[in-house]
Design a protein around this motif. Structure first.
Motif, short mmCIF file in Angstrom:
data_model
loop_
_atom_site.label_atom_id
_atom_site.label_comp_id
_atom_site.label_asym_id
_atom_site.label_seq_id
_atom_site.Cartn_x
_atom_site.Cartn_y
_atom_site.Cartn_z
N ASP A 47 0.82 -1.21 0.00
CA ASP A 47 0.00 0.00 0.00
C ASP A 47 0.85 1.26 0.00
OD1 ASP A 47 -2.28 -1.51 -0.07
OD2 ASP A 47 -2.89 -1.08 1.99
N VAL A 48 1.96 1.24 0.72
CA VAL A 48 2.84 2.42 0.75
C VAL A 48 3.41 2.70 -0.64
CG1 VAL A 48 4.92 1.16 1.45
CG2 VAL A 48 4.69 3.58 2.02
N ASP A 49 3.73 1.66 -1.38
CA ASP A 49 4.23 1.84 -2.76
C ASP A 49 3.16 2.45 -3.64
OD1 ASP A 49 6.70 0.50 -2.10
OD2 ASP A 49 5.64 -1.41 -2.33
N LEU A 50 1.92 1.99 -3.48
CA LEU A 50 0.82 2.55 -4.26
C LEU A 50 0.55 4.00 -3.90
CD1 LEU A 50 -1.59 -0.51 -4.24
CD2 LEU A 50 -0.08 0.24 -6.09
N ALA A 54 0.69 7.04 -6.39
CA ALA A 54 -0.49 7.90 -6.55
C ALA A 54 -0.12 9.36 -6.39
CB ALA A 54 -1.57 7.51 -5.55
N ALA A 55 0.78 9.66 -5.46
CA ALA A 55 1.21 11.05 -5.26
C ALA A 55 1.96 11.56 -6.49
CB ALA A 55 2.08 11.16 -4.01
N ARG A 66 -7.22 3.16 3.64
CA ARG A 66 -6.62 2.56 4.83
C ARG A 66 -7.44 1.35 5.23
NH1 ARG A 66 -4.12 6.13 9.21
NH2 ARG A 66 -2.10 5.65 8.33
N SER A 67 -6.75 0.25 5.46
CA SER A 67 -7.40 -0.98 5.87
C SER A 67 -7.65 -0.98 7.36
CB SER A 67 -6.50 -2.17 5.48
OG SER A 67 -7.06 -3.37 5.97
N THR A 68 -8.77 -1.57 7.75
CA THR A 68 -9.07 -1.69 9.17
C THR A 68 -8.69 -3.07 9.68
OG1 THR A 68 -11.32 -2.35 8.65
CG2 THR A 68 -10.94 -0.01 9.10
N ARG A 69 -8.12 -3.91 8.79
CA ARG A 69 -7.68 -5.25 9.20
C ARG A 69 -6.44 -5.14 10.06
NH1 ARG A 69 -6.34 -9.03 4.55
NH2 ARG A 69 -5.02 -7.29 4.06
N LYS A 70 -6.29 -6.11 10.93
CA LYS A 70 -5.10 -6.17 11.78
C LYS A 70 -4.30 -7.40 11.49
CE LYS A 70 -6.94 -3.44 15.47
NZ LYS A 70 -7.28 -3.34 16.84
#
Length: 70
Positions: A47-50, A54-55, A66-70
């Motif tokens: 996700d950080v790469d995406l 995106a920026a 942002r995912s709410t999964r843990k």
């Protein structure tokens, strides 16, 4: 550490893998499928790469939610 080349290759090969899965009606070897999936995921974008992509390229990518999964 994943290089840009490895990350790009993972995205391209994952598309091919998914196309193969979608078109092959005789998939029976689950171990081979699992091995291929693990190999592709090793360098698949996080996700950080995406978010960074995106920026830099907002017309191409959207920052992941942002995912709410843990």
């Amino acid at each position: 550490m994943t290089t840009p080349y490895e990350r790009t290759k993972a995205v391209i090969e994952t598309r091919s893998f998914l196309q193969m899965l979608a078109s092959d009606e005789n998939l029976t070897d689950l171990n081979k499928l699992r091995e291929a999936a693990l190999r592709l995921l090793r360098h698949y974008p996080l996700d950080v790469d995406l978010a960074v992509s995106a920026a830099a390229f907002p017309n191409v990518w959207t920052a992941p939610e942002r995912s709410t999964r843990k």
